[in-house]
Design an enzyme around this catalytic site. Structure first.
Site, PDB file in Angstrom:
ATOM      1  N   LYS A 115     -12.356  -1.707   3.469  1.00  0.00           N
ATOM      2  CA  LYS A 115     -11.854  -0.796   2.431  1.00  0.00           C
ATOM      3  C   LYS A 115     -12.876  -0.770   1.286  1.00  0.00           C
ATOM      4  O   LYS A 115     -13.896  -0.093   1.407  1.00  0.00           O
ATOM      5  CB  LYS A 115     -10.455  -1.227   1.997  1.00  0.00           C
ATOM      6  N   SER A 153       0.792  -1.228   0.000  1.00  0.00           N
ATOM      7  CA  SER A 153       0.000   0.000   0.000  1.00  0.00           C
ATOM      8  C   SER A 153       0.825   1.280   0.000  1.00  0.00           C
ATOM      9  O   SER A 153       0.297   2.341  -0.303  1.00  0.00           O
ATOM     10  CB  SER A 153      -0.945   0.006   1.193  1.00  0.00           C
ATOM     11  N   HIS A 200      -5.767  -4.412  -0.342  1.00  0.00           N
ATOM     12  CA  HIS A 200      -5.751  -3.318  -1.319  1.00  0.00           C
ATOM     13  C   HIS A 200      -5.993  -3.825  -2.737  1.00  0.00           C
ATOM     14  O   HIS A 200      -5.491  -3.245  -3.698  1.00  0.00           O
ATOM     15  CB  HIS A 200      -4.430  -2.540  -1.219  1.00  0.00           C
TER      16      HIS A 200
HETATM   17  N1  PLP Z   1      -3.464  -5.885   5.574  1.00  0.00           N
HETATM   18  C1  PLP Z   1      -3.215  -4.799   4.824  1.00  0.00           C
HETATM   19  C2  PLP Z   1      -2.336  -4.921   3.635  1.00  0.00           C
HETATM   20  C3  PLP Z   1      -3.775  -3.555   5.181  1.00  0.00           C
HETATM   21  O1  PLP Z   1      -3.520  -2.467   4.445  1.00  0.00           O
HETATM   22  C4  PLP Z   1      -4.603  -3.478   6.319  1.00  0.00           C
HETATM   23  C5  PLP Z   1      -5.194  -2.188   6.746  1.00  0.00           C
HETATM   24  O2  PLP Z   1      -4.602  -1.162   6.750  1.00  0.00           O
HETATM   25  C6  PLP Z   1      -4.833  -4.636   7.063  1.00  0.00           C
HETATM   26  C7  PLP Z   1      -4.264  -5.820   6.671  1.00  0.00           C
HETATM   27  C8  PLP Z   1      -5.719  -4.606   8.264  1.00  0.00           C
HETATM   28  O3  PLP Z   1      -7.053  -4.585   7.832  1.00  0.00           O
HETATM   29  P1  PLP Z   1      -8.218  -4.243   8.868  1.00  0.00           P
HETATM   30  O4  PLP Z   1      -8.388  -2.771   8.840  1.00  0.00           O
HETATM   31  O5  PLP Z   1      -9.403  -5.003   8.371  1.00  0.00           O
HETATM   32  O6  PLP Z   1      -7.743  -4.739  10.187  1.00  0.00           O
END
Ligand code: PLP
Length: 419
Positions: free
Chosen positions: A265, A206, A234
């Site tokens: 998201k 990201s 993402h």
């Molecule tokens: N994995 C990635 C690549 C993320 O960007 C995020 C959130 O920022 C997460 C996991 C965590 O997701 P959640 O907000 O559902 O805990």
């Protein structure tokens, strides 16, 4: 600034007093030093307070009028979609505010089972299991499956939640250089002595918007008898021809063993996460994954919102196409203006500026022009690679995109980024 509050708390500690008082005083000293350190190293994160729903325009406390928002993960614009909101309200009315229970006690409703089945269908996998968040799905997966006899091979730039999930398990850990397939192969060769091997990667990273080379990863993993785990936070909902994700984009839906992703998201933006993959693996997670077993069931409103977001997405492809077209518009106009935009053709569009202070000044000047973007600098990204991460959404209009580009050009000239 924090000391006064702590002194008041310590003074109120009561007659048990002296030891509690000195413990609080000690804690106060430690916290003050930590907080000061964060501030002095320039790493303090301020949170802007939004006073409106999420959308292409938001209202921010202290800023008059609506501002154009280019920093949400609201890729498909579903966070405030009227049908998504209505579905959440209906689920709230029909199923209550929450279950006051974890899933295996008395926290499983029909809507939880239906959403799990829908997610599995969407990803074309056998089964799915919901978690309170994707952070929790990542915390649950590795520990539940892997033993000291096993190995996990992780891209060095994987998301913090994958790193923490791997920390929790007892498998042998190998870290390969970011996107470096030769290094992955070396590490997989070393890992042949273990019972199971799992290659773990973000589908999309990201900070850079770069996409994991899943075709190569799957090919190498298959050569060395490894399973492939991909975090699709993402990518789910918008990457690939029908928004299934990175595995669809790269034609390896049948080769990625496990996908973890988020409802927070593109899929409505509320919160919640899940794992999807083989039925037996999902069954094991229901028995063993600690964030699933020891945490509350997802509230019905979230389930209603995510379920409707999936329906909208599976019903037709216009949102995915709209987001892709707007991403292309932004990237090509910015590049034509002379900016460097990192990453592949992804709605995460990092505008590379290099210097941390410059990035921060550009973000401030963009806000003065009514555009909300965030600057990222070390240690979130490598030193000297400060950038502004712009995120495109299907809910942006073409005029919004053009307005953002025009503001960047103006601010870029002001700061000597453009001639
Ligand atoms: N994995 C990635 C690549 C993320 O960007 C995020 C959130 O920022 C997460 C996991 C965590 O997701 P959640 O907000 O559902 O805990």
């Amino acid at each position: 600034m924090w000391a006064a509050g702590w002194r008041r708390a310590a003074a109120g500690a009561g007659p048990r007093g002296h030891r509690a008082h000195s413990a609080l005083a000690q804690l106060s000293g430690i916290l003050e030093a930590e907080l000061k350190g964060i501030q002095e190293s320039g790493l303090w994160k301020n949170e802007r307070v939004i006073t409106s729903p999420q959308g292409s325009h938001v209202h921010v406390d202290g800023v008059s009028g609506g501002i154009l928002n280019f920093c949400a993960n609201n890729y498909l614009g579903l966070s405030s979609h009227p049908e998504v909101i209505q579905a959440g309200v209906q689920a709230l009315k029909d199923f209550g505010a929450g279950l006051s229970s974890s899933r295996f006690i008395c926290g499983t409703q029909t809507i939880h089972k239906n959403l799990e089945a829908k997610l599995a269908r969407f990803h074309r996998r056998e089964a799915a299991i919901l978690f309170p968040s994707c952070f929790d799905a990542n915390a649950g997966f590795f520990e539940a499956l892997l033993t000291p006899e096993d190995a996990v091979l992780s891209d060095e730039l994987n998301h913090a939640s994958i790193i923490d999930g791997i920390r929790l398990c007892k498998a042998q850990k190998y870290r390969y250089r970011h996107l470096d397939m030769a290094d992955l192969e070396v590490k997989l060769r070393e890992a042949q002595k273990h019972r199971l091997r799992v290659v773990a990667t973000d589908g999309v990273f990201s900070m850079d918007g770069d996409i994991a080379p899943l075709r190569e990863i799957c090919r190498i993993a298959s050569r060395y008898g490894a399973l492939v785990f991909v975090d699709e936070c993402h990518a789910t909902g918008f990457l690939g021809p029908t928004g299934r994700g990175t595995d669809e984009l790269l034609g390896v839906m049948d080769q990625v063993t496990v996908i973890n992703s988020t409802l927070g998201k593109a899929l409505g933006g509320a919160s919640g996460g899940y794992t999807t993959g083989p039925e037996a693996l999902v069954s094991l997670l229901r028995q063993r994954a600690r964030p699933y077993i020891f945490s509350n069931s997802l509230p019905p409103a979230l389930i209603g919102c995510a379920s409707k977001a999936l329906d909208l997405l599976m019903g037709n492809n216009t949102l995915v196409q709209s987001m892709a077209a707007k991403t292309h518009r932004f990237r090509s106009k910015m590049q034509a203006a002379g900016f460097t935009i990192s990453g592949a053709d992804h709605p995460i569009c990092p505008v590379m500026l290099g210097d941390a202070r410059l990035a921060s000044c550009v973000a401030d000047d963009m806000l003065k022009r009514g555009i909300f973007v965030i600057a990222f600098s070390y240690p979130v990204v490598p030193r000297g690679k400060a950038r502004i991460r712009v995120q495109i959404s299907a809910v942006h209009s073409e005029e919004d995109i053009d307005h953002c580009v025009e503001a960047f050009v103006e601010v870029g000239r002001l700061h000597g980024v453009l001639p």
